[in-house]
Motif scaffolding. Structure first.
Motif, PDB file in Angstrom:
ATOM      1  N   CYS A  71       1.083  -1.586  -0.083  1.00  0.00           N
ATOM      2  CA  CYS A  71      -0.400  -0.031  -0.491  1.00  0.00           C
ATOM      3  C   CYS A  71       0.961   0.920   0.103  1.00  0.00           C
ATOM      4  N   THR A  72       2.010   1.059   0.112  1.00  0.00           N
ATOM      5  CA  THR A  72       2.788   2.364   0.428  1.00  0.00           C
ATOM      6  C   THR A  72       2.522   3.407  -0.750  1.00  0.00           C
ATOM      7  N   LEU A  73       3.188   2.650  -2.159  1.00  0.00           N
ATOM      8  CA  LEU A  73       3.229   3.860  -3.318  1.00  0.00           C
ATOM      9  C   LEU A  73       1.459   4.572  -3.072  1.00  0.00           C
ATOM     10  N   CYS A  74       0.457   3.750  -2.763  1.00  0.00           N
ATOM     11  CA  CYS A  74      -1.532   4.411  -2.823  1.00  0.00           C
ATOM     12  C   CYS A  74      -1.208   5.617  -1.558  1.00  0.00           C
ATOM     13  N   ILE A  75      -0.574   5.234  -0.412  1.00  0.00           N
ATOM     14  CA  ILE A  75      -0.522   5.958   0.552  1.00  0.00           C
ATOM     15  C   ILE A  75       0.240   7.072   0.450  1.00  0.00           C
ATOM     16  N   SER A  76       1.689   6.914   0.112  1.00  0.00           N
ATOM     17  CA  SER A  76       2.296   8.095  -0.369  1.00  0.00           C
ATOM     18  C   SER A  76       1.711   8.937  -1.197  1.00  0.00           C
ATOM     19  N   LYS A  77       1.289   9.090  -2.456  1.00  0.00           N
ATOM     20  CA  LYS A  77       0.224   9.653  -3.213  1.00  0.00           C
ATOM     21  C   LYS A  77      -1.253  10.248  -2.341  1.00  0.00           C
ATOM     22  N   CYS A  78      -1.517   9.104  -1.917  1.00  0.00           N
ATOM     23  CA  CYS A  78      -2.888  10.238  -1.115  1.00  0.00           C
ATOM     24  C   CYS A  78      -2.271  11.327  -0.424  1.00  0.00           C
ATOM     25  N   LEU A  79      -1.390  11.450   0.977  1.00  0.00           N
ATOM     26  CA  LEU A  79      -0.739  12.073   1.824  1.00  0.00           C
ATOM     27  C   LEU A  79      -0.492  13.597   1.008  1.00  0.00           C
ATOM     28  N   LYS A  80       0.263  14.134  -0.215  1.00  0.00           N
ATOM     29  CA  LYS A  80       1.423  14.207  -0.788  1.00  0.00           C
ATOM     30  C   LYS A  80      -0.254  15.191  -1.263  1.00  0.00           C
TER      31      LYS A  80
END
Length: 69
Positions: free
Chosen positions: A26-35
């Motif tokens: 889930c790292t890529l999705c969560i990073s994108k969402c946080l940004k």
């Protein structure tokens, strides 16, 4: 589907960030969402049993919770 986190409820498998499309969980999705100032779709899916379409901003999430909970 072996890369899908056990708790992932995202059904958007066309999204390149969905865990079924890479081996980074889930790292890529969560990073994108946080940004982007967004809540990951799995949070919406956990409370939105009707499948009602919403946006993914923090405000959209808060509004949905206040309206339905």
């Amino acid at each position: 589907m072996e890369n899908l986190s056990k708790f992932c409820t995202c059904k958007d498998t066309d999204c390149p960030l969905n865990p079924v499309n890479h081996n980074k969980g889930c790292t890529l999705c969560i990073s994108k969402c946080l940004k982007a100032g967004e809540i990951p779709s799995c949070f919406f899916n956990a409370i939105n049993e009707s499948g009602e379409k919403t946006g993914y901003s923090y405000k959209d999430f808060a509004d949905y919770v206040l309206k339905h909970r």
